[in-house]
Design an enzyme around this catalytic site. Structure first.
Site, PDB file in Angstrom:
ATOM      1  N   GLU A 245     -23.649-117.924 -25.120  1.00 67.32           N
ATOM      2  CA  GLU A 245     -22.419-118.410 -24.923  1.00 67.32           C
ATOM      3  C   GLU A 245     -22.632-120.004 -24.659  1.00 67.32           C
ATOM      4  O   GLU A 245     -22.017-120.503 -25.115  1.00 67.32           O
ATOM      5  CB  GLU A 245     -22.845-118.284 -22.837  1.00 67.32           C
ATOM      6  CG  GLU A 245     -21.633-117.626 -22.447  1.00 67.32           C
ATOM      7  CD  GLU A 245     -21.125-117.171 -21.183  1.00 67.32           C
ATOM      8  OE1 GLU A 245     -20.491-116.092 -20.638  1.00 67.32           O
ATOM      9  OE2 GLU A 245     -21.802-118.192 -20.370  1.00 67.32           O
ATOM     10  N   ARG A 271       0.902-148.302 -29.122  1.00 62.83           N
ATOM     11  CA  ARG A 271       0.699-148.876 -27.087  1.00 62.83           C
ATOM     12  C   ARG A 271       0.469-150.401 -27.446  1.00 62.83           C
ATOM     13  O   ARG A 271      -0.784-150.646 -28.099  1.00 62.83           O
ATOM     14  CB  ARG A 271      -0.158-148.111 -26.738  1.00 62.83           C
ATOM     15  CG  ARG A 271      -0.181-149.228 -25.408  1.00 62.83           C
ATOM     16  CD  ARG A 271       0.875-148.674 -24.274  1.00 62.83           C
ATOM     17  NE  ARG A 271       1.043-148.989 -22.715  1.00 62.83           N
ATOM     18  CZ  ARG A 271       1.799-149.497 -22.005  1.00 62.83           C
ATOM     19  NH1 ARG A 271       3.000-148.843 -22.719  1.00 62.83           N
ATOM     20  NH2 ARG A 271       1.281-149.828 -21.234  1.00 62.83           N
ATOM     21  N   GLN A 282     -11.983-154.546 -29.690  1.00 62.43           N
ATOM     22  CA  GLN A 282     -13.232-153.522 -30.063  1.00 62.43           C
ATOM     23  C   GLN A 282     -13.356-153.403 -28.429  1.00 62.43           C
ATOM     24  O   GLN A 282     -13.531-151.693 -28.603  1.00 62.43           O
ATOM     25  CB  GLN A 282     -13.955-154.904 -29.974  1.00 62.43           C
ATOM     26  CG  GLN A 282     -14.852-154.315 -30.608  1.00 62.43           C
ATOM     27  CD  GLN A 282     -15.879-155.156 -31.392  1.00 62.43           C
ATOM     28  OE1 GLN A 282     -16.480-155.741 -29.933  1.00 62.43           O
ATOM     29  NE2 GLN A 282     -15.883-155.725 -32.176  1.00 62.43           N
TER      30      GLN A 282
END
Ligand SMILES: Cc1cc2nc3c(=O)[nH]c(=O)nc-3n(C[C@H](O)[C@H](O)[C@H](O)COP(=O)(O)OP(=O)(O)OC[C@H]3O[C@@H](n4cnc5c(N)ncnc54)[C@H](O)[C@@H]3O)c2cc1C
Length: 396
Positions: A245, A271, A282
């Site tokens: 798992e 955007r 940055q």
């Protein structure tokens, strides 16, 4: 070191990519709100034979080892937005199908694997109890010798798939000597007399489309033939499924992070604020770089852990390291993706679900703290060995 994709893995990934439209669900938002598992989408996974991957070809599987399983679950994590569904599959594969394949007798495999392969049976793996969470040794569920088998009494909590499962793999105490060999593993159908499963799934923060519930064992009779492995071998069987798992189930989050990074990059490119794309700032672009770094580190650790499981004896710390890196990365990247998306990321949808789905990852399959304890124990043992070797030349 060979990083080229294995042909079986590449084929699996290509098959899963092709399956993406069939796994797309326009009702996912609503199902997530209502905490509904989709048996229809489970059927899509079954028709693609993804629910029996570790089983032999003769049982409809692909004899998938850890690396193949990790690749498949990573691909599903990326191409199936219903992460709860992928989690349900991963838990079923790693903690139910794999133990049956790895430790079940030929008779047990001949009885149970066709039910899974042909009838799409879903497995639930039950170890946790109210008083036995991280401390598995505090387990109180007992399997007491009775007639030709055992009588099981106890309550298991927080069990993935429980409300929708068809069979259960349960760990119960068959001795009380305070040892790891006190447990045994049993397999039984959901309709076993005395087995009661909560019908309403627990309401949880994330992975809401996986059904989680409690399982009550009230004088449940199991025959000797339903015990997987020898009496007392439940501890090692449980450990092996946890290692699988920690490596393969968590690979699903790598795929989610891959999709998340793509969405975040697209958002930052598209955007415009203050006259330029967000990605030109940055502070935003470095956030993307950090997300990529975390994803790649987690992916490398997962590949190493999978390799280790496929080349025994496995290094148990490899799966713990992979799990820690993946769960940490998925939570932190989820927060970064939200920040990059601004208010639009907070609205119901893929980005906010990714964060909610990531949050429980630091708890199941060994909590962050418990796995770090394990790593430090190992580290201290290595340090002591190194100190002794320095003190006595020639001793490693
Ligand atoms: C989404 C989800 C799915 C799950 N699915 C299953 C399932 O299918 N089957 C199943 O059996 N169980 C399942 N579990 C239960 C899971 O295994 C437990 O949540 C886990 O073992 C932790 O136990 P606990 O929640 O009782 O936390 P606790 O053990 O009470 O721990 C609480 C906190 O204390 C910390 N802590 C505990 N001991 C130590 C220590 N020694 N040192 C430092 N910190 C410590 C933990 O790290 C944690 O932060 C699931 C849980 C979740 C969230």
């Amino acid at each position: 070191m060979d990083f080229s994709p294995h042909p079986l893995h590449a084929r699996l990934v290509a098959d899963i990519r092709r399956l993406a439209p069939a796994l797309h669900d326009t009702q996912l938002g609503e199902r997530d709100r209502l905490a509904l598992f989709s048996r229809d989408l489970w059927g899509v996974l079954c028709r693609a034979r993804l629910h029996v991957l570790p089983a032999a070809d003769s049982f409809g599987g692909q004899a998938a080892g850890a690396a193949a399983l990790a690749q498949a679950l990573e691909a599903l994590g990326e191409h199936c937005e219903d992460t709860g569904l992928v989690f349900a599959l991963a838990a079923h594969l790693c903690a139910c199908v794999h133990p049956l394949v790895a430790h079940g007798s030929a008779e047990q495999q001949a009885l149970w694997l066709p039910r899974i392969a042909e009838q799409g049976w879903i497995g639930a793996h039950a170890i946790t109890e109210e008083e036995a969470g991280s401390d598995v040794n505090a387990m109180r569920t007992m399997a007491v010798r009775e007639g030709d088998g055992y009588r099981i009494d106890g309550v298991k909590r927080y069990i993935t798939n429980a409300p929708v499962c068809d069979f259960v793999l349960v760990h119960a105490r068959t001795a009380d000597k305070g040892s790891f060999l006190d447990f045994s593993t049993f397999i039984l159908p959901r309709n076993a007399p005395g087995l009661k499963i909560s019908k309403q799934p627990h309401e949880k923060i994330g992975l809401r489309t996986t059904a989680m519930g409690d399982i009550h064992f009230e004088g449940v009779h199991v025959s000797e033939a339903q015990r997987i492995g020898a009496q007392g071998s439940g501890g090692p069987i449980f450990q092996a499924s946890m290692e699988l798992e920690r490596t393969c189930l968590f690979a699903m989050y790598l795929g989610v992070m891959q999709r998340q990074l793509r969405l975040s990059c697209q958002r930052a490119e598209g955007r415009v604020q203050f006259g330029q794309a967000l990605i030109e700032q940055q502070a935003v672009s470095h956030r993307l770089a950090d997300m990529k770094l975390r994803l790649e580190a987690a992916r490398l650790a997962t590949a190493r852990a999978a390799w280790s499981l496929d080349h025994p004896p496995a290094d148990p710390s490899a799966s713990a390291i992979a799990k820690l890196l993946v769960s940490e990365a998925s939570i932190r990247n989820g927060l970064d993706a939200l920040q990059i998306h601004g208010a639009s990321g907070v609205l119901s949808g893929d980005i906010e679900r990714q964060l909610r789905n990531a949050l429980p990852s630091s708890l199941f399959s060994g909590t962050t703290e418990v796995l770090k304890n394990h790593l430090v124990r190992q580290l201290r043992a290595e340090c002591r060995r190194a100190t002794r070797a320095q003190a006595v030349p020639g001793v490693a």
